[in-house]
Design a protein around this motif. Sequence first.
Motif: not given
Lengths: 319, 428, 288
Positions: B170-171, B283-294
């Motif tokens: 919804t964003w 590169a970041s070494g952390q958990n990244l997520e994908l989101l829908r574009m606003p």
Amino acid sequence: MADSVAVKPRDAVTEPARGGHRSTKRSRREARAAYLFLAPWFAGLLVITIGPIVASLYLSFTDYSLLEEAQWIGWDNYVRMFTEDPRFLNSLWVTTVYVVVSVPMQLAFALALALVLDRGLRGLSFYRSIFYLPSLLGGSVAIAILWRKVFGADGLVNAVLAVFGIQGTGWVAHPDYALGTLILLHVWTFGAPMIIFLAGLRQIPSSYYEAAAVDGAGPLRQFRSITLPLLTPIIFFNLVLELIKSFQSFTQSFIVSNGSGGPADSTLFYTLYLYLQGFRDYDMGYAAAMAWVLMLIIAGLTGVNFLASKYWVFYGDTK
Amino acid sequence: MSSGKRKWSAALLAAALLAVTAACGGGGDGGESAGGTVTLRFSYWGSDARQKMTEEAIAKFEAKNPTIKVEGEFSDFDSYYESLSTKVAASDAPDVIQLEIRALREYADRGTLADLSSSVNAADIDAKLLATGAIDGKQYAIPNGANAFSLMVNPALVESSGQKLPDDTTWTWDDYVDLASKITAGSDGKVTGTQLSWNPAYLEIYAAQKGESFYQGNQLAMSPQTIKEWWAIMQKLIETKGSPDAAKSAEVGATSVDQSLLGTNTGAMGMWWSNQLGAAASASGQNLELLRMPKLEGATTGGMFMQPAMFLAASSKSEHAAEAAKFIDFMINDPEAGEIILSDRGLPANAKVLAAVRDKLPEADQKTLAFLDEVRSELKDPPAAPPKGASAMEDILTRYSEEVMFGRMTPDDAAQKLIAEANASIAG
Amino acid sequence: MATPSRPIPFLFRPFRGGRIVRHALLIGFGLVMLYPLLWMISSSFKPEDLIFRQPGLWPSEVTLENYTDGWTALKHPFGYYLWNSAVVTGLSVIANLVACSLAAYAFARLEFPLKKLWFTLMLGGIMLPYHVTIVPQYIMFSKLDLINTIWPLVMPKVLATDAFFIFLMVQFIRTLPRELDEAAEIDGAGYWRIFIRVVMPLCLPALATTAIFTFIWTWNDFLSQLLYLNNPDNFTVPVALRTFLDASSDSSWGPMFAMSIIALGPIFGFFLAGQKYLIRGISTTGLK
């Protein structure tokens, strides 16, 4: 056009005198020897150099995508360049600023350090090597990263400025300063002219200095009346070659701006624009025309350089 | 003059050498060698990892087809088109060519590529995706991996700045700007909300939300208003410190995803192609997520789309068209090739291959796949390959965007000029 | 500057604007020059995922992984590419030294018809940006069927097409007094003898410069080596180094830095060896 070494300041004096007892037989022998010495060069000219030069001249009058046959279009490329392409004029301007500012700075720097390093200082070869190292890296892709380390928004320069309470900007990607950082990058790789200066200094016979010292000339006087005049051919060489090379600068802008000449075309070097036209937009005809315009500019400047050299370059071979 | 003679003989030797090499030349290159084997040349770009995988896949292909030898011609991406076009200019084109969608029409429209409709089996590839490789009914290129331009987020950084992950179904763009500036503020500037992107895909998504398409034939089809509104999002981000200022944005914009704000954990969001999630995450070494574009408020479509990560094509001048097609077929349809290459060239476009390797994919790519499966029904059709001359589009867009961000041009002026320049570039 | 005859401890030496200041300035300046290189060295020892996350000069963790991975990351061990580069570079150095000095001697010392024209042509050859000449050149070598051989890289050097070095040596030869040649001529030496016995030995600094630059520029030359040696078995160092980077997906920065450092070794070594010959050409007497 470029003048040749055949014309030198004192030829007017020496040539007639030598010509006198110089038989035609001798000069024929000399010419034959010269052409023998030049044989590999002539072969290279014929086989390797001339062909591509002529081809590029021809292509500059064509519409040529690289992928299809070239189509003759007359002067269109040249006309378009000067009438319809503001980016072309911009790239010429950017390059001119770059050359005019960075070449004298780089040469002055190189000469100064060569003079310092020519002195009997302990550890000379160590310093020489250290100062040369940046030039080894000059074209490496790593430079783009390193330059951001130094001139980026979070780079070394801003860290130093912050100590004095000054808030810096991202120099490397600001339209007003990006070209400045490339100029510094060029100055930073002063190693090549420095080494050539150094070699030139080493070529000056020390007997001259000894004689001057006997005559009571101090270091400054020795510099002005021996070092500087005898170094002029090398200064001249560095000037001519750095001008040619700087007008053709490509790699630095290509790697630092990631191939775009950005931000906002502020580092769009002439050859970078030429490259983009030829290989990204598949307009090699236009790129070839740009190359020939650049060639004429460089040749004109080099010609002026050679003409002017008569007044300030001193050659040891003129007795 | 003995010296002279010596010189002469050296010159003669050089001349003779040239004559000999010239005489040896001129034969068909890359042709048949002894024993009736055919040598194919395959040109591609990539990293050291891709080079290894490709060599491995080639070995497998050669084992299955003992009469065909494949020589990989590898280049880094920056010099890829320069060396490829030079080879084509010299009538020395590789038999099999890896291409991206931007370059497809440059080559296809100029007769460089062969029609593969009848020689490569593309039954297991999504028809709409496959269509992006077809021009005027001729299948010039087969997609071998797929991608979607999307938003990446580092949930840990969002939360440590006292914010919550948005509901991406919804964003709106306002929510996005708002969240970005709150992240910067909430972390005392240690983490920046997001970084700007001038990728044409981003603008394409935005335009789609306004009901406009990017190209229409050989013309830009967006209104100046759309471009200006799009810039307004970025201007607002800079203003509210949701993104770095113009200079730093230009600086990070010129780097790859592993040096981005997200990749160095100094930014919480950013927009890239979905297959770059792995690079960003490692590169970041952390958990990244994908989101829908606003989305725009009230937009009927999210505007997101799939696009082939890259294509395989064959040279129209190849003397070994059948073998080239066979190799392309192997690379795209053979699960054994799929098992070696996995998602290195994007998530496999071939549905059967994808099903076969699904569980073997690296973690980030499994996540990408799950994300794509989730949004698949909302996606618009993959856009056709952009017109000839569109290779310059990303540059043009970046340049005028930066002019606006640095305040050197008004958005009105820049939008007019952008459209004029882009149209001139793609028409010519 | 007079040096004290008795050794004085470093710190107590008189501060006379002399050596210490000069050394201090040179070292300080050297550090500024070297900062980027030091950063590169330090990065090559960081675990790969920390390179951009911990941008400081001092690594918090040290690993040799980049070196071991980088050495074996490509089709062949990295030494293989070093060897390829060494072959191309070595041949280029020898070819340039011989061919360019021959041509330079003729331009600097001999009179012959059309000299101005030839000299202009020689310089003209380096005034065109190589991006437009590389395509016709590639087409030529491709027609000669020399792609994926070292000829397109070495032949231009054998045939003295590098105007930079010819012009360089012309300038150096011209700083030498002509009396030297004439004295030799009176002794009955021909042009060849004068060239070999008189001019060349006095041009040692110029020859060293030529050798150093040819080595470095050939070693680092990327584009022509990529074009002409594009089979992975023929890759040279600059081409191999680029394969660690991929703008479109995952780059192996750590191995790239590590192998870059290793690749700097040979050039730096050659530089150190070569610069020893930047000695005074004519020390006190020119000729015996």
